[in-house]
Design a protein around this motif. Structure first.
Motif, PDB file in Angstrom:
ATOM      1  N   MET A  45       0.843  -1.203   0.000  1.00  0.00           N
ATOM      2  CA  MET A  45       0.000   0.000   0.000  1.00  0.00           C
ATOM      3  C   MET A  45       0.876   1.250   0.000  1.00  0.00           C
ATOM      4  O   MET A  45       0.584   2.219  -0.706  1.00  0.00           O
ATOM      5  CB  MET A  45      -0.935   0.006   1.208  1.00  0.00           C
ATOM      6  CG  MET A  45      -1.806   1.250   1.269  1.00  0.00           C
ATOM      7  SD  MET A  45      -2.811   1.534  -0.197  1.00  0.00           S
ATOM      8  CE  MET A  45      -4.105   0.378   0.091  1.00  0.00           C
ATOM      9  N   VAL A  46       1.951   1.222   0.771  1.00  0.00           N
ATOM     10  CA  VAL A  46       2.879   2.360   0.789  1.00  0.00           C
ATOM     11  C   VAL A  46       3.484   2.566  -0.600  1.00  0.00           C
ATOM     12  O   VAL A  46       3.547   3.693  -1.103  1.00  0.00           O
ATOM     13  CB  VAL A  46       3.965   2.161   1.864  1.00  0.00           C
ATOM     14  CG1 VAL A  46       5.034   3.238   1.766  1.00  0.00           C
ATOM     15  CG2 VAL A  46       3.340   2.149   3.256  1.00  0.00           C
ATOM     16  N   ALA A  47       3.894   1.489  -1.245  1.00  0.00           N
ATOM     17  CA  ALA A  47       4.448   1.586  -2.605  1.00  0.00           C
ATOM     18  C   ALA A  47       3.405   2.128  -3.581  1.00  0.00           C
ATOM     19  O   ALA A  47       3.721   2.955  -4.445  1.00  0.00           O
ATOM     20  CB  ALA A  47       4.953   0.228  -3.068  1.00  0.00           C
ATOM     21  N   THR A  48       2.162   1.678  -3.431  1.00  0.00           N
ATOM     22  CA  THR A  48       1.081   2.148  -4.299  1.00  0.00           C
ATOM     23  C   THR A  48       0.826   3.637  -4.089  1.00  0.00           C
ATOM     24  O   THR A  48       0.630   4.387  -5.054  1.00  0.00           O
ATOM     25  CB  THR A  48      -0.206   1.343  -4.037  1.00  0.00           C
ATOM     26  OG1 THR A  48       0.070  -0.036  -4.312  1.00  0.00           O
ATOM     27  CG2 THR A  48      -1.351   1.817  -4.896  1.00  0.00           C
ATOM     28  N   LEU A  49       0.841   4.081  -2.844  1.00  0.00           N
ATOM     29  CA  LEU A  49       0.623   5.501  -2.562  1.00  0.00           C
ATOM     30  C   LEU A  49       1.763   6.359  -3.108  1.00  0.00           C
ATOM     31  O   LEU A  49       1.518   7.429  -3.670  1.00  0.00           O
ATOM     32  CB  LEU A  49       0.462   5.722  -1.059  1.00  0.00           C
ATOM     33  CG  LEU A  49      -0.857   5.245  -0.464  1.00  0.00           C
ATOM     34  CD1 LEU A  49      -0.826   5.354   1.053  1.00  0.00           C
ATOM     35  CD2 LEU A  49      -2.020   6.025  -1.042  1.00  0.00           C
ATOM     36  N   ILE A  50       2.989   5.900  -2.954  1.00  0.00           N
ATOM     37  CA  ILE A  50       4.127   6.645  -3.509  1.00  0.00           C
ATOM     38  C   ILE A  50       4.009   6.720  -5.024  1.00  0.00           C
ATOM     39  O   ILE A  50       4.185   7.786  -5.626  1.00  0.00           O
ATOM     40  CB  ILE A  50       5.462   6.013  -3.068  1.00  0.00           C
ATOM     41  CG1 ILE A  50       5.667   6.237  -1.575  1.00  0.00           C
ATOM     42  CG2 ILE A  50       6.635   6.587  -3.871  1.00  0.00           C
ATOM     43  CD1 ILE A  50       6.830   5.459  -0.982  1.00  0.00           C
ATOM     44  N   ASP A  51       3.656   5.602  -5.661  1.00  0.00           N
ATOM     45  CA  ASP A  51       3.459   5.581  -7.105  1.00  0.00           C
ATOM     46  C   ASP A  51       2.364   6.566  -7.526  1.00  0.00           C
ATOM     47  O   ASP A  51       2.522   7.332  -8.473  1.00  0.00           O
ATOM     48  CB  ASP A  51       3.104   4.166  -7.554  1.00  0.00           C
ATOM     49  CG  ASP A  51       2.864   4.085  -9.054  1.00  0.00           C
ATOM     50  OD1 ASP A  51       3.792   4.401  -9.816  1.00  0.00           O
ATOM     51  OD2 ASP A  51       1.735   3.714  -9.446  1.00  0.00           O
ATOM     52  N   PHE A  52       1.257   6.562  -6.791  1.00  0.00           N
ATOM     53  CA  PHE A  52       0.139   7.464  -7.090  1.00  0.00           C
ATOM     54  C   PHE A  52       0.590   8.920  -7.030  1.00  0.00           C
ATOM     55  O   PHE A  52       0.336   9.702  -7.946  1.00  0.00           O
ATOM     56  CB  PHE A  52      -1.019   7.221  -6.106  1.00  0.00           C
ATOM     57  CG  PHE A  52      -2.077   8.281  -6.174  1.00  0.00           C
ATOM     58  CD1 PHE A  52      -3.024   8.271  -7.185  1.00  0.00           C
ATOM     59  CD2 PHE A  52      -2.121   9.301  -5.237  1.00  0.00           C
ATOM     60  CE1 PHE A  52      -3.998   9.253  -7.264  1.00  0.00           C
ATOM     61  CE2 PHE A  52      -3.094  10.288  -5.301  1.00  0.00           C
ATOM     62  CZ  PHE A  52      -4.032  10.257  -6.316  1.00  0.00           C
ATOM     63  N   TYR A  53       1.275   9.295  -5.944  1.00  0.00           N
ATOM     64  CA  TYR A  53       1.651  10.696  -5.788  1.00  0.00           C
ATOM     65  C   TYR A  53       2.752  11.129  -6.752  1.00  0.00           C
ATOM     66  O   TYR A  53       2.797  12.295  -7.155  1.00  0.00           O
ATOM     67  CB  TYR A  53       1.996  11.005  -4.330  1.00  0.00           C
ATOM     68  CG  TYR A  53       0.728  11.088  -3.500  1.00  0.00           C
ATOM     69  CD1 TYR A  53      -0.178  12.122  -3.697  1.00  0.00           C
ATOM     70  CD2 TYR A  53       0.408  10.109  -2.578  1.00  0.00           C
ATOM     71  CE1 TYR A  53      -1.356  12.194  -2.977  1.00  0.00           C
ATOM     72  CE2 TYR A  53      -0.773  10.163  -1.848  1.00  0.00           C
ATOM     73  CZ  TYR A  53      -1.647  11.214  -2.050  1.00  0.00           C
ATOM     74  OH  TYR A  53      -2.822  11.276  -1.346  1.00  0.00           O
ATOM     75  N   VAL A  54       3.615  10.220  -7.166  1.00  0.00           N
ATOM     76  CA  VAL A  54       4.584  10.552  -8.216  1.00  0.00           C
ATOM     77  C   VAL A  54       3.841  10.843  -9.521  1.00  0.00           C
ATOM     78  O   VAL A  54       4.141  11.818 -10.221  1.00  0.00           O
ATOM     79  CB  VAL A  54       5.630   9.424  -8.386  1.00  0.00           C
ATOM     80  CG1 VAL A  54       6.434   9.604  -9.668  1.00  0.00           C
ATOM     81  CG2 VAL A  54       6.556   9.376  -7.179  1.00  0.00           C
ATOM     82  N   ASN A  55       2.856  10.004  -9.851  1.00  0.00           N
ATOM     83  CA  ASN A  55       2.064  10.244 -11.064  1.00  0.00           C
ATOM     84  C   ASN A  55       1.270  11.536 -10.976  1.00  0.00           C
ATOM     85  O   ASN A  55       1.196  12.294 -11.950  1.00  0.00           O
ATOM     86  CB  ASN A  55       1.123   9.059 -11.320  1.00  0.00           C
ATOM     87  CG  ASN A  55       1.828   7.912 -11.971  1.00  0.00           C
ATOM     88  OD1 ASN A  55       2.462   8.070 -12.999  1.00  0.00           O
ATOM     89  ND2 ASN A  55       1.742   6.745 -11.360  1.00  0.00           N
ATOM     90  N   VAL A  56       0.668  11.803  -9.827  1.00  0.00           N
ATOM     91  CA  VAL A  56      -0.099  13.047  -9.675  1.00  0.00           C
ATOM     92  C   VAL A  56       0.823  14.261  -9.795  1.00  0.00           C
ATOM     93  O   VAL A  56       0.442  15.274 -10.385  1.00  0.00           O
ATOM     94  CB  VAL A  56      -0.872  13.056  -8.341  1.00  0.00           C
ATOM     95  CG1 VAL A  56      -1.443  14.430  -8.044  1.00  0.00           C
ATOM     96  CG2 VAL A  56      -1.995  12.030  -8.376  1.00  0.00           C
ATOM     97  N   THR A  57       2.034  14.149  -9.289  1.00  0.00           N
ATOM     98  CA  THR A  57       2.982  15.259  -9.422  1.00  0.00           C
ATOM     99  C   THR A  57       3.322  15.502 -10.890  1.00  0.00           C
ATOM    100  O   THR A  57       3.387  16.660 -11.334  1.00  0.00           O
ATOM    101  CB  THR A  57       4.256  14.973  -8.597  1.00  0.00           C
ATOM    102  OG1 THR A  57       3.882  14.801  -7.227  1.00  0.00           O
ATOM    103  CG2 THR A  57       5.262  16.099  -8.729  1.00  0.00           C
ATOM    104  N   ALA A  58       3.519  14.440 -11.651  1.00  0.00           N
ATOM    105  CA  ALA A  58       3.795  14.594 -13.087  1.00  0.00           C
ATOM    106  C   ALA A  58       2.607  15.235 -13.806  1.00  0.00           C
ATOM    107  O   ALA A  58       2.785  16.165 -14.608  1.00  0.00           O
ATOM    108  CB  ALA A  58       4.116  13.233 -13.702  1.00  0.00           C
ATOM    109  N   ILE A  59       1.409  14.768 -13.519  1.00  0.00           N
ATOM    110  CA  ILE A  59       0.217  15.342 -14.161  1.00  0.00           C
ATOM    111  C   ILE A  59       0.021  16.786 -13.706  1.00  0.00           C
ATOM    112  O   ILE A  59      -0.340  17.658 -14.509  1.00  0.00           O
ATOM    113  CB  ILE A  59      -1.024  14.484 -13.863  1.00  0.00           C
ATOM    114  CG1 ILE A  59      -0.878  13.108 -14.525  1.00  0.00           C
ATOM    115  CG2 ILE A  59      -2.303  15.166 -14.325  1.00  0.00           C
ATOM    116  CD1 ILE A  59      -1.897  12.081 -14.071  1.00  0.00           C
TER     117      ILE A  59
END
Length: 119
Positions: A45-59
């Motif tokens: 879940m931590v890895a998924t959240l980090i992945d999500f926020y990296v993608n949101v930062t790019a967008i």
């Protein structure tokens, strides 16, 4: 397919994806409760959240580039961080509605990615 027809298809696809994401979130919260429980914070879940926020930062970087003023940039970035995919789909649909196919000879879908005021 004409450019205006393909834009209509994209509008429909992103609208359906956004509604699907909102429905998924509502259903999951209704059946499983709050996502803010300690037992859910596994390493995956931590890895998924980090992945999500990296993608949101790019967008968000693209949104800040694309928007013509800081107020709308901040508005959309807050929505992206709070609502993720549903906000991303809403942003894309909103920008697709701004595209006018009777303008330049350039592919209208290219205008989705450029920073320019579309009349």
């Amino acid at each position: 397919m004409a450019a205006s027809g393909s834009i209509g298809v994209y509008k429909a696809v992103f609208a359906v994806l956004g509604v699907l994401m909102v429905g998924t979130l509502v259903y999951t919260c209704a059946t499983d409760g709050s996502p803010f429980r300690p037992e859910l914070l596994t390493p995956w879940m931590v890895a998924t959240l980090i992945d999500f926020y990296v993608n949101v930062t790019a967008i968000s970087t693209w949104v800040i580039y694309k928007e013509v003023n800081w107020i709308s940039s901040v508005f959309w970035v807050v929505l992206l961080y709070c609502f993720g995919s549903a906000a991303t789909c809403a942003y894309v649909v909103a920008k697709l509605f701004e595209i006018k196919t009777s303008g330049p000879s350039q592919d209208p879908l290219d205008l989705l990615f450029l920073r320019m005021k579309i009349f």
